[in-house]
Design a protein around this motif. Structure first.
Motif, PDB file in Angstrom:
ATOM      1  N   ALA A 123      -3.082 -13.315  13.927  1.00 35.73           N
ATOM      2  CA  ALA A 123      -3.595 -11.984  13.231  1.00 35.73           C
ATOM      3  C   ALA A 123      -3.999 -12.195  11.943  1.00 35.73           C
ATOM      4  CB  ALA A 123      -2.192 -11.155  13.160  1.00 35.73           C
ATOM      5  N   VAL A 124      -3.572 -13.298  11.511  1.00 33.41           N
ATOM      6  CA  VAL A 124      -3.963 -13.796  10.071  1.00 33.41           C
ATOM      7  C   VAL A 124      -5.021 -14.729   9.971  1.00 33.41           C
ATOM      8  CG1 VAL A 124      -1.716 -12.978   8.910  1.00 33.41           C
ATOM      9  CG2 VAL A 124      -2.067 -15.549   9.571  1.00 33.41           C
ATOM     10  N   GLY A 125      -5.501 -15.218  11.066  1.00 29.21           N
ATOM     11  CA  GLY A 125      -6.738 -15.916  11.378  1.00 29.21           C
ATOM     12  C   GLY A 125      -6.439 -17.441  10.769  1.00 29.21           C
ATOM     13  N   VAL A 126      -5.351 -17.944  11.447  1.00 27.43           N
ATOM     14  CA  VAL A 126      -5.161 -19.341  11.211  1.00 27.43           C
ATOM     15  C   VAL A 126      -5.087 -19.737  12.677  1.00 27.43           C
ATOM     16  CG1 VAL A 126      -2.902 -21.133  10.739  1.00 27.43           C
ATOM     17  CG2 VAL A 126      -3.346 -19.107   9.456  1.00 27.43           C
ATOM     18  N   GLN A 133       0.994 -19.540   5.422  1.00 25.51           N
ATOM     19  CA  GLN A 133       1.592 -18.464   6.055  1.00 25.51           C
ATOM     20  C   GLN A 133       3.167 -18.522   5.969  1.00 25.51           C
ATOM     21  OE1 GLN A 133       0.278 -15.285   6.580  1.00 25.51           O
ATOM     22  NE2 GLN A 133       2.441 -14.708   7.227  1.00 25.51           N
ATOM     23  N   MET A 134       3.487 -19.457   6.104  1.00 23.33           N
ATOM     24  CA  MET A 134       5.327 -19.747   6.335  1.00 23.33           C
ATOM     25  C   MET A 134       5.579 -19.469   4.760  1.00 23.33           C
ATOM     26  SD  MET A 134       8.013 -21.446   5.599  1.00 23.33           S
ATOM     27  CE  MET A 134       7.509 -23.176   5.297  1.00 23.33           C
ATOM     28  N   MET A 135       4.798 -19.916   3.872  1.00 28.55           N
ATOM     29  CA  MET A 135       5.406 -19.901   2.525  1.00 28.55           C
ATOM     30  C   MET A 135       5.411 -18.448   1.915  1.00 28.55           C
ATOM     31  SD  MET A 135       6.382 -22.864   1.477  1.00 28.55           S
ATOM     32  CE  MET A 135       6.533 -22.688  -0.561  1.00 28.55           C
ATOM     33  N   GLN A 136       4.513 -17.597   2.446  1.00 28.05           N
ATOM     34  CA  GLN A 136       4.600 -16.281   2.342  1.00 28.05           C
ATOM     35  C   GLN A 136       6.156 -15.479   2.289  1.00 28.05           C
ATOM     36  OE1 GLN A 136       2.076 -14.401   0.738  1.00 28.05           O
ATOM     37  NE2 GLN A 136       1.149 -16.572   0.677  1.00 28.05           N
ATOM     38  N   ASN A 137       7.007 -16.309   3.013  1.00 28.89           N
ATOM     39  CA  ASN A 137       8.321 -15.823   2.985  1.00 28.89           C
ATOM     40  C   ASN A 137       8.909 -15.754   1.751  1.00 28.89           C
ATOM     41  OD1 ASN A 137       9.747 -15.487   5.666  1.00 28.89           O
ATOM     42  ND2 ASN A 137       8.542 -17.270   6.287  1.00 28.89           N
ATOM     43  N   PHE A 138       8.533 -16.733   1.022  1.00 25.15           N
ATOM     44  CA  PHE A 138       9.009 -17.169  -0.321  1.00 25.15           C
ATOM     45  C   PHE A 138       8.379 -16.244  -1.601  1.00 25.15           C
ATOM     46  CE2 PHE A 138       9.595 -20.899   2.440  1.00 25.15           C
ATOM     47  CZ  PHE A 138      11.024 -20.576   2.626  1.00 25.15           C
ATOM     48  N   ARG A 139       7.251 -15.608  -1.042  1.00 26.93           N
ATOM     49  CA  ARG A 139       6.676 -14.679  -2.161  1.00 26.93           C
ATOM     50  C   ARG A 139       7.088 -13.256  -1.401  1.00 26.93           C
ATOM     51  NH1 ARG A 139       4.408 -15.688  -6.135  1.00 26.93           N
ATOM     52  NH2 ARG A 139       3.666 -13.551  -6.339  1.00 26.93           N
ATOM     53  N   LEU A 140       8.208 -13.410  -0.708  1.00 27.60           N
ATOM     54  CA  LEU A 140       8.752 -11.893  -0.254  1.00 27.60           C
ATOM     55  C   LEU A 140       7.688 -11.080   0.555  1.00 27.60           C
ATOM     56  CD1 LEU A 140      11.287 -11.680  -3.120  1.00 27.60           C
ATOM     57  CD2 LEU A 140      11.458 -12.842  -1.015  1.00 27.60           C
ATOM     58  N   PHE A 141       6.504 -11.942   0.979  1.00 29.89           N
ATOM     59  CA  PHE A 141       5.303 -10.855   1.344  1.00 29.89           C
ATOM     60  C   PHE A 141       4.931  -9.990   0.436  1.00 29.89           C
ATOM     61  CE2 PHE A 141       7.937 -12.564   5.270  1.00 29.89           C
ATOM     62  CZ  PHE A 141       7.165 -13.284   5.676  1.00 29.89           C
ATOM     63  N   GLU A 142       5.268 -10.148  -0.712  1.00 27.08           N
ATOM     64  CA  GLU A 142       4.831  -9.283  -1.767  1.00 27.08           C
ATOM     65  C   GLU A 142       5.339  -8.029  -1.743  1.00 27.08           C
ATOM     66  OE1 GLU A 142       3.205 -10.643  -4.034  1.00 27.08           O
ATOM     67  OE2 GLU A 142       2.539 -12.823  -3.004  1.00 27.08           O
ATOM     68  N   ALA A 143       6.612  -7.793  -1.238  1.00 27.61           N
ATOM     69  CA  ALA A 143       7.306  -6.563  -0.873  1.00 27.61           C
ATOM     70  C   ALA A 143       7.856  -6.104  -2.492  1.00 27.61           C
ATOM     71  CB  ALA A 143       8.526  -6.544  -0.221  1.00 27.61           C
ATOM     72  N   PRO A 144       8.093  -4.859  -2.755  1.00 29.97           N
ATOM     73  CA  PRO A 144       8.387  -4.411  -4.011  1.00 29.97           C
ATOM     74  C   PRO A 144      10.070  -4.753  -4.320  1.00 29.97           C
ATOM     75  CG  PRO A 144       7.943  -2.555  -2.753  1.00 29.97           C
ATOM     76  CD  PRO A 144       7.385  -3.738  -2.006  1.00 29.97           C
ATOM     77  N   ASP A 169       1.891  -1.989   4.480  1.00 30.13           N
ATOM     78  CA  ASP A 169       0.209  -2.114   4.135  1.00 30.13           C
ATOM     79  C   ASP A 169      -0.458  -2.292   5.334  1.00 30.13           C
ATOM     80  OD1 ASP A 169      -2.423  -2.545   3.620  1.00 30.13           O
ATOM     81  OD2 ASP A 169      -1.844  -4.292   2.137  1.00 30.13           O
ATOM     82  N   ASP A 170      -0.834  -1.111   5.979  1.00 26.49           N
ATOM     83  CA  ASP A 170      -1.270  -0.880   7.384  1.00 26.49           C
ATOM     84  C   ASP A 170      -2.683  -1.862   7.523  1.00 26.49           C
ATOM     85  OD1 ASP A 170       0.552   0.507   8.783  1.00 26.49           O
ATOM     86  OD2 ASP A 170      -0.181   2.316   7.644  1.00 26.49           O
ATOM     87  N   THR A 171      -3.366  -2.097   6.149  1.00 28.43           N
ATOM     88  CA  THR A 171      -4.722  -2.918   6.484  1.00 28.43           C
ATOM     89  C   THR A 171      -4.194  -4.287   6.373  1.00 28.43           C
ATOM     90  OG1 THR A 171      -5.103  -3.023   4.167  1.00 28.43           O
ATOM     91  CG2 THR A 171      -5.562  -1.081   5.293  1.00 28.43           C
ATOM     92  N   HIS A 172      -2.907  -4.690   6.221  1.00 26.94           N
ATOM     93  CA  HIS A 172      -2.703  -6.203   5.940  1.00 26.94           C
ATOM     94  C   HIS A 172      -2.756  -7.001   7.407  1.00 26.94           C
ATOM     95  CE1 HIS A 172      -0.869  -9.974   4.688  1.00 26.94           C
ATOM     96  NE2 HIS A 172      -0.990  -9.551   3.731  1.00 26.94           N
ATOM     97  N   PRO A 173      -3.506  -8.023   7.619  1.00 24.06           N
ATOM     98  CA  PRO A 173      -3.617  -8.515   8.948  1.00 24.06           C
ATOM     99  C   PRO A 173      -2.440  -9.009   9.496  1.00 24.06           C
ATOM    100  CG  PRO A 173      -5.131  -9.734   7.270  1.00 24.06           C
ATOM    101  CD  PRO A 173      -4.640  -8.639   6.581  1.00 24.06           C
ATOM    102  N   ALA A 174      -1.488  -9.212   8.792  1.00 21.34           N
ATOM    103  CA  ALA A 174      -0.096  -9.814   9.030  1.00 21.34           C
ATOM    104  C   ALA A 174       0.490  -8.997   9.924  1.00 21.34           C
ATOM    105  CB  ALA A 174       0.760 -10.566   8.045  1.00 21.34           C
ATOM    106  N   ASN A 175       0.161  -7.591   9.752  1.00 20.13           N
ATOM    107  CA  ASN A 175       0.843  -6.551  10.526  1.00 20.13           C
ATOM    108  C   ASN A 175       0.172  -6.009  11.520  1.00 20.13           C
ATOM    109  OD1 ASN A 175       2.812  -6.258   8.493  1.00 20.13           O
ATOM    110  ND2 ASN A 175       1.833  -5.084   7.286  1.00 20.13           N
ATOM    111  N   GLY A 176      -0.714  -6.703  12.123  1.00 22.35           N
ATOM    112  CA  GLY A 176      -1.768  -6.306  12.934  1.00 22.35           C
ATOM    113  C   GLY A 176      -1.446  -6.918  14.552  1.00 22.35           C
ATOM    114  N   PHE A 177      -0.030  -7.355  14.538  1.00 19.93           N
ATOM    115  CA  PHE A 177       0.307  -7.775  16.037  1.00 19.93           C
ATOM    116  C   PHE A 177       1.699  -7.150  16.231  1.00 19.93           C
ATOM    117  CE2 PHE A 177       3.790 -10.884  15.588  1.00 19.93           C
ATOM    118  CZ  PHE A 177       3.659 -11.011  14.038  1.00 19.93           C
TER     119      PHE A 177
END
Ligand SMILES: Cc1cc2nc3c(=O)[nH]c(=O)nc-3n(C[C@H](O)[C@H](O)[C@H](O)COP(=O)(O)O)c2cc1C
Length: 223
Positions: free
Chosen positions: A103-106, A117-128, A200-208
């Protein structure tokens, strides 16, 4: 619609969100989610979960510090991580992992891409918002089990209010850092985090979407 149909629809609608809009969730909505999730049963009604929720700049400070920690520190979870994903678990794990990477093109073999992509966990997937879920150490594995029930109820209550979420065991690898950051007593063990906000419905990581195994792989009758 029957209660079961409504419940099933909610379970079907919910999925783990890995791309969020920055919009904050109102405090009353967060309180409603936690108050609803609290209704899960627990052994002896101990209700071992404690929830600390970050907001605004606090979430941004945490994601920066946690990302830095995860980039350098060794993993030290309070609750032991799985020792092995063998047999069907290996297949199920890699199926959902590859669905995300696709989905994210890896591409397969792109280790740097999958690590990014795994490290996005620690950015909390940019959640508020981030909710840290802890249990009382003395209550052992059943305390963790009770917290698990709370975590899932949280995600479902959130979904019912159009709040997307993702439980994150990955962050629990840095339990000493989180205990320090949130000033938690030693007796509290880090179970996991939940990042949440508007999807964010346009985010590729939400596309599966993930699937579930057929019933005959999980259900056995005797007699
Ligand atoms: C306790 C728990 C911990 C999880 N930890 C992580 C995590 O650290 N990172 C992640 O990307 N997903 C994590 N997930 C999400 C799972 O990968 C996801 O629930 C599973 O693949 C099924 O997909 P779905 O939630 O979209 O239905 C976790 C889920 C649970 C229940």
């Amino acid at each position: 619609m029957s209660d079961l149909d409504a419940f099933d629809r909610l379970l079907t609608r919910r999925h783990s969100c890995r791309g969020f809009l920055p919009d904050p969730i109102p405090e009353e909505t967060i309180e409603r989610i936690v108050a609803t999730a609290q209704k899960v049963p627990s052994w002896c009604n101990a209700q071992p979960w404690q929830v600390t929720v970050t907001r605004g700049a606090q979430t941004d400070r945490l994601r920066d510090a946690l990302f830095a920690e995860a980039s350098t520190a060794a993993a030290q979870p309070d609750i032991p991580f799985p020792t092995r994903y063998g047999d069907v678990y290996k297949t199920r794990r890699s199926t959902c992992g590859w669905a995300l990477y696709e989905a994210v093109g890896v591409e397969k073999g792109d280790r740097a891409g999958s690590a990014r992509q795994m490290m996005q966990n620690f950015r909390l997937f940019e959640a508020p918002h981030f909710a840290l879920i802890t249990t009382e150490a003395d209550l052992g594995p059943y305390g963790v089990l009770d917290c698990g029930a709370f975590v899932i109820a949280f995600t479902l209550a959130a979904e019912a209010l159009d709040v997307a979420s993702i439980p994150q065991a990955a962050v629990a690898a840095y339990a000493p850092f989180l205990r320090d950051w949130f000033d938690l007593p030693e007796a509290r063990e880090v179970v996991c985090g939940i990042s949440f906000g508007r999807r964010d419905d346009t985010h590729p990581a939400n596309g599966f979407r993930t699937g579930r195994v057929p019933l005959d792989e999980v259900l056995t009758f005797k007699g």
